[in-house]
Motif scaffolding. Structure first.
Motif, PDB file in Angstrom:
ATOM      1  N   TYR A  93      50.975  -0.293 -16.895  1.00 30.74           N
ATOM      2  CA  TYR A  93      50.269  -1.583 -16.802  1.00 30.74           C
ATOM      3  C   TYR A  93      48.908  -1.395 -16.133  1.00 30.74           C
ATOM      4  O   TYR A  93      47.889  -1.924 -16.597  1.00 30.74           O
ATOM      5  CB  TYR A  93      51.120  -2.569 -16.009  1.00 30.74           C
ATOM      6  N   LYS A  97      45.211  -2.068 -17.720  1.00 30.08           N
ATOM      7  CA  LYS A  97      44.354  -3.060 -17.074  1.00 30.08           C
ATOM      8  C   LYS A  97      43.032  -2.463 -16.614  1.00 30.08           C
ATOM      9  O   LYS A  97      41.988  -3.138 -16.626  1.00 30.08           O
ATOM     10  CB  LYS A  97      45.096  -3.673 -15.895  1.00 30.08           C
ATOM     11  N   SER A 101      38.688  -3.671 -16.178  1.00 29.09           N
ATOM     12  CA  SER A 101      38.321  -4.038 -14.814  1.00 29.09           C
ATOM     13  C   SER A 101      36.872  -4.468 -14.671  1.00 29.09           C
ATOM     14  O   SER A 101      36.536  -5.270 -13.793  1.00 29.09           O
ATOM     15  CB  SER A 101      38.609  -2.870 -13.865  1.00 29.09           C
ATOM     16  N   LYS A 107      41.797 -13.939 -16.017  1.00 30.04           N
ATOM     17  CA  LYS A 107      43.049 -13.239 -15.787  1.00 30.04           C
ATOM     18  C   LYS A 107      44.027 -13.433 -16.936  1.00 30.04           C
ATOM     19  O   LYS A 107      44.720 -12.484 -17.343  1.00 30.04           O
ATOM     20  CB  LYS A 107      43.671 -13.715 -14.474  1.00 30.04           C
ATOM     21  N   VAL A 110      43.147 -11.161 -19.809  1.00 32.69           N
ATOM     22  CA  VAL A 110      43.552  -9.780 -19.513  1.00 32.69           C
ATOM     23  C   VAL A 110      45.042  -9.599 -19.769  1.00 32.69           C
ATOM     24  O   VAL A 110      45.472  -8.633 -20.426  1.00 32.69           O
ATOM     25  CB  VAL A 110      43.206  -9.415 -18.051  1.00 32.69           C
ATOM     26  N   GLU A 111      45.844 -10.540 -19.270  1.00 38.63           N
ATOM     27  CA  GLU A 111      47.293 -10.443 -19.461  1.00 38.63           C
ATOM     28  C   GLU A 111      47.663 -10.536 -20.943  1.00 38.63           C
ATOM     29  O   GLU A 111      48.574  -9.842 -21.411  1.00 38.63           O
ATOM     30  CB  GLU A 111      47.995 -11.559 -18.674  1.00 38.63           C
ATOM     31  N   ILE A 114      46.884  -7.147 -22.633  1.00 38.87           N
ATOM     32  CA  ILE A 114      47.846  -6.102 -22.247  1.00 38.87           C
ATOM     33  C   ILE A 114      49.178  -6.333 -22.942  1.00 38.87           C
ATOM     34  O   ILE A 114      49.790  -5.392 -23.484  1.00 38.87           O
ATOM     35  CB  ILE A 114      48.013  -6.077 -20.714  1.00 38.87           C
ATOM     36  N   ARG A 146      45.049   1.641 -24.009  1.00 40.11           N
ATOM     37  CA  ARG A 146      43.919   1.406 -23.116  1.00 40.11           C
ATOM     38  C   ARG A 146      42.634   1.175 -23.906  1.00 40.11           C
ATOM     39  O   ARG A 146      41.755   0.426 -23.481  1.00 40.11           O
ATOM     40  CB  ARG A 146      43.743   2.598 -22.177  1.00 40.11           C
ATOM     41  N   VAL A 149      42.932  -2.584 -25.794  1.00 39.05           N
ATOM     42  CA  VAL A 149      42.747  -3.808 -25.013  1.00 39.05           C
ATOM     43  C   VAL A 149      41.274  -4.186 -24.877  1.00 39.05           C
ATOM     44  O   VAL A 149      40.947  -5.335 -24.559  1.00 39.05           O
ATOM     45  CB  VAL A 149      43.381  -3.700 -23.605  1.00 39.05           C
TER      46      VAL A 149
END
Length: 366
Positions: A93, A97, A101, A107, A110-111, A114, A146, A149
């Motif tokens: 995770y 994430k 960054s 937020k 982002v969630e 992911i 990675r 995302v």
């Protein structure tokens, strides 16, 4: 998704040229594979696109933007490295994430990204694990996640399967291809493995010596190699290449071997008019031979050749014969290979319409 183009790209290190006036256009949504041996310039070209090294001359376009001197983070790219490059102290995770960054996204966005990537790559049960507790295939999926995302238009892959065993390479290859089919993104993928290139690419750029030798679809590269390098590089076992002379008489064109065997070229599509007596290179793919006597109707030539040895690899097999003091490679059925004995003289014939001819001086396809 944006189009990517390289325009008159030159890259030198001191006085050593690595890329030489290279031009290449990658269409929206293409899966382009840069294919070639070590040292051909394929990874250098990928790193130029990523902005990891500077261009000596020329320019790089992504869509309508000239990104030649743009900072890597502002190019709209995401890269998957050969070495995974995961942070060992972060969980799966945390690794996913971390790529977001610096994006200043909300937020919940982002969630959402992911969760989407984890589901797509089937790594949801692994989110709380650290890289040390993952297999090679799982680490590679995290590295791909990675990149995903970031939600960019162009993805770069630098030999991502080279650290995996054969079974995992096959599985991950299929996953990457499925991702491309699902997302329709533009992918630029570097490899020296022709199996990866032929099975995944929509387009292939075969490179050697800092030059693109041929650009086209996998079928075009295989069916009509542009020169001797491509002909010898694509195919396993490699294409058999023999120097022969052209004979044109009574409206019939043939290739004549040193042993006197005549090879029918009446159905060959010459790009330029052939010349009687010209020395050329005849290319014969191992998979287009048949063992045993046949008829002239389906055969361009028949060779009586002694067996050198045969190799069986489960469902496939290769046999090697001696033709004019050189090895002649054939792909055969395992049952056929089992019956071949060293020194045994066997008739082998080559199918009509499957020959390749190259100029002996320039190496270019005729």
């Amino acid at each position: 998704m944006p189009k990517v183009s390289f325009e008159h790209i030159t890259k030198t290190y001191g006085n050593v040229p690595v890329l030489k006036d290279l031009n290449l256009a990658i269409d929206d949504g293409d899966f382009l594979v840069l294919l070639g041996p070590s040292g051909c310039g394929k990874t250098t070209l990928l790193n130029l696109l990523a902005g990891l090294i500077d261009v000596t001359d020329g320019r790089i376009m992504i869509g309508d933007r000239d990104v030649t001197d743009v900072d890597p983070k502002d190019r709209g790219l995401a890269m998957v490295f050969q070495s995974y490059a995961l942070y060992p102290t972060k969980t799966v995770y945390g690794n996913l994430k971390f790529g977001l960054s610096a994006s200043k996204l909300p937020k919940d966005e982002v969630e959402r990204r992911i969760a989407w990537a984890a589901k797509l790559l089937q790594i949801e049960p692994l989110l709380n694990r650290k890289p040390a507790h993952l297999s090679g295939g799982q680490r590679q999926r995290v590295a791909i996640g990675r990149a995903l995302v970031k939600n960019v238009g162009v993805f770069l892959f630098d030999e991502p399967l080279s650290n995996l065993d054969a079974k995992l390479r096959t599985e991950t290859r299929l996953e990457i291809k499925k991702l491309h089919d699902t997302l329709k993104t533009t992918i630029v993928y570097v490899t020296h493995d022709q199996i990866e290139a032929m099975t995944m690419a929509t387009k292939i750029a075969v490179m050697n010596g800092g030059v693109i030798q041929q650009f086209g679809t996998p079928d075009e590269i295989y069916e009509r190699p542009a020169n001797l390098f491509v002909a010898g590089f694509i195919g396993s076992p490699a294409m058999n290449l023999r120097k022969v002379k052209l004979s044109i008489a009574n409206g019939k064109t043939e290739a004549v071997f040193g042993s006197g065997v005549r090879f029918d070229l009446s159905d060959y599509r010459f790009a330029t008019a052939p010349q009687d007596g010209a020395e050329v290179i005849l290319g014969l793919r191992p998979e287009h031979f048949l063992v045993g006597a046949g008829t002239a109707a389906d055969s361009a030539a028949t060779f009586e050749v002694p067996v050198q040895y045969a190799e069986r690899t489960g469902p496939d097999a290769s046999a090697y014969f001696v033709l004019e003091n050189d090895l002649l490679a054939l792909r055969v059925e395992p049952a056929v290979a089992a019956g071949l004995k060293p020194g045994q003289v066997v008739p082998v014939r080559y199918l009509k319409g499957k020959a390749h001819l190259f100029d002996a001086q320039t190496g270019q396809r005729m």
